[in-house]
Design an enzyme around this catalytic site. Sequence first.
Site, short mmCIF file in Angstrom:
data_model
loop_
_atom_site.label_atom_id
_atom_site.label_comp_id
_atom_site.label_asym_id
_atom_site.label_seq_id
_atom_site.Cartn_x
_atom_site.Cartn_y
_atom_site.Cartn_z
N THR A 232 23.36 -25.99 -12.50
CA THR A 232 22.49 -24.86 -12.85
C THR A 232 21.07 -25.34 -13.15
OG1 THR A 232 23.04 -24.99 -15.19
CG2 THR A 232 24.41 -23.52 -13.85
N ASP B 91 14.31 -25.07 -0.79
CA ASP B 91 15.24 -25.44 -1.86
C ASP B 91 14.91 -24.65 -3.13
OD1 ASP B 91 16.84 -26.55 -3.77
OD2 ASP B 91 15.82 -28.49 -3.83
N ASN C 263 21.74 -31.35 -3.67
CA ASN C 263 21.68 -32.45 -4.62
C ASN C 263 22.17 -31.93 -5.98
OD1 ASN C 263 18.83 -31.09 -4.56
ND2 ASN C 263 19.02 -31.96 -6.62
N HIS D 149 17.64 -37.19 -2.09
CA HIS D 149 16.91 -36.27 -2.97
C HIS D 149 15.91 -37.08 -3.79
CE1 HIS D 149 16.91 -35.50 -7.38
NE2 HIS D 149 16.52 -34.29 -7.03
N ASN E 272 12.94 -37.03 -7.26
CA ASN E 272 12.13 -36.45 -8.35
C ASN E 272 10.78 -37.19 -8.31
OD1 ASN E 272 15.18 -36.33 -9.83
ND2 ASN E 272 13.88 -34.55 -10.15
O1 GKR Z 1 10.50 -32.07 -9.03
O2 GKR Z 1 10.62 -30.03 -9.76
C1 GKR Z 1 11.02 -30.97 -9.09
C2 GKR Z 1 12.25 -30.75 -8.27
O3 GKR Z 1 12.63 -29.42 -8.32
C3 GKR Z 1 13.35 -31.62 -8.77
O4 GKR Z 1 13.56 -31.42 -10.14
C4 GKR Z 1 14.64 -31.39 -8.06
O5 GKR Z 1 15.61 -32.19 -8.64
O6 GKR Z 1 13.50 -31.92 -6.01
C5 GKR Z 1 14.67 -31.78 -6.63
C6 GKR Z 1 15.67 -31.02 -5.80
O7 GKR Z 1 15.71 -31.26 -4.62
O8 GKR Z 1 16.45 -30.24 -6.31
MG MG Z 2 17.29 -29.95 -4.19
#
Ligand code: GKR
Ligand code: MG
Length: 449
Positions: free
Chosen positions: A101, A239, A293, A343, A345
């Site tokens: 979530t 996404d 992911n 994936h 960050n």
């Molecule tokens: O960097 O805000 C972000 C992304 O939304 C990251 O938190 C996600 O974990 O990029 C990621 C994803 O593919 O879900």
């Molecule tokens: Mg993602």
Amino acid sequence: MANSPIITNMDVIPVAGYDSMLMTLSGAHAPYFTRNLVVLEDSAGHQGIGEIHGGDYTCACLNGVKPLVVGQEVARYRKVLQTIHRMTQPTQENDGEGIQTLDLSKLKFVVKSEWAIECAMLDLLGQYLGVPMAELLGEGVQRKKVEVLGYMFYVSDKSKCTSQEFPYLDESDSQDPWFRLRREEILTPERIAQEAQCLHEKYGFRNFKLKGGVLAGEQEMEALRAVKKLHPDARVNIDPNGAWSLSEAIQLSKGMHDVITYMEDPCGPEGGFSGREIMREFKNATHFPVATNMIATDWRQFYHTASQNACDIILADPHFWGFEGSIRMAQLLESWGLTWGIHSNNHFDITLAAFAQVGCAAPGTPTPLDTHWIWQDGQNLLKDTPQIRDGFLPLPEKPGLGVTLDMDKVWKANAFYNRLPSHERDDAMAMQYLIPGWKFDHKRPALVR
Ligand code: GKR
Ligand code: MG
């Protein structure tokens, strides 16, 4: 093993860098992000490096296992990891929900700190043997460069965040059009198309992913159509991190087969059904390939994902799965006719080099890898940062991880970290400047309140 170098020192160096006001379902990125570096030295005089997510929990885990690493033989890195796994107890705080979530407070349990040690030890072993890290993974080097995608975000107007203590970076005087654009507001389909164009011109991307879960779904579809119109040959994905209900996701998918290549985590748990069950229903209803992911972040979750045929593309981030683990996933997916990817960050260039190694060792045809590096490009901690050109990330030519730390920059990033009010990611903080009283709701796009 008589000839193996021995680890003589392990440093854990927390670092921070600047970020834009990037929008996501979880809120708005703060002006800064944090990471932890592992720097090992061995008796052969080599330095081995690894990078992983930031935060005090991960930092403490790494510091806690130093005695299990220092004094060990580099060639027995698997034994070191095995000992860490045997001797460290799972924390009671971890309820096992993972990030299905997008509860960011649980990300630290999905990320496994020891994979930064695995990376640093593979770096040392590669240097000792004179081969790239990719040669030591799975079936060895599969390619000399790996395709990556342009990870597009909506960006809010940073001037709305009036906190003076840690302002967002301004690059309005940069000579580089992308560096200027990435710090500006980008909230309309036209601006998203401009973002894609700018990224294509700078990095040569032919693959784009839009981070959704920010505006109403139909507005995000419009942005994707604008990108596709501009680049008809590009692969375009979205996404929303599970923001949409199943019926909404099915509705939004209508007429989008010529625009979207795959959907990443379009929906999540609802109505008593798990994210895996709902994603399977989405696939049945729309025939879209689906990536995740969120619902498969470890082998047990993957078992349920695969047995329900809930996903086609597993984004096996080595910070979640380990380097060996991510490649093990790539091997399995290839033999099952499924697709592997990564994936990401926010990260520094050590992770970029690590992605190049893993991406070049993954058998089959990986989906172009995610990387947030484009948002940090220029804040290098390496002397020899791999460059994304023509949409590809090259395998570094030197052995091991193939890159060298710039210690002056590392210490500056550490000093920045030490000045921060908090080391944890908190996307709700900056949101208060956009929508006072804003609270995370995993079923409502961030700007829909
Ligand atoms: O960097 O805000 C972000 C992304 O939304 C990251 O938190 C996600 O974990 O990029 C990621 C994803 O593919 O879900
Ligand atoms: Mg993602």
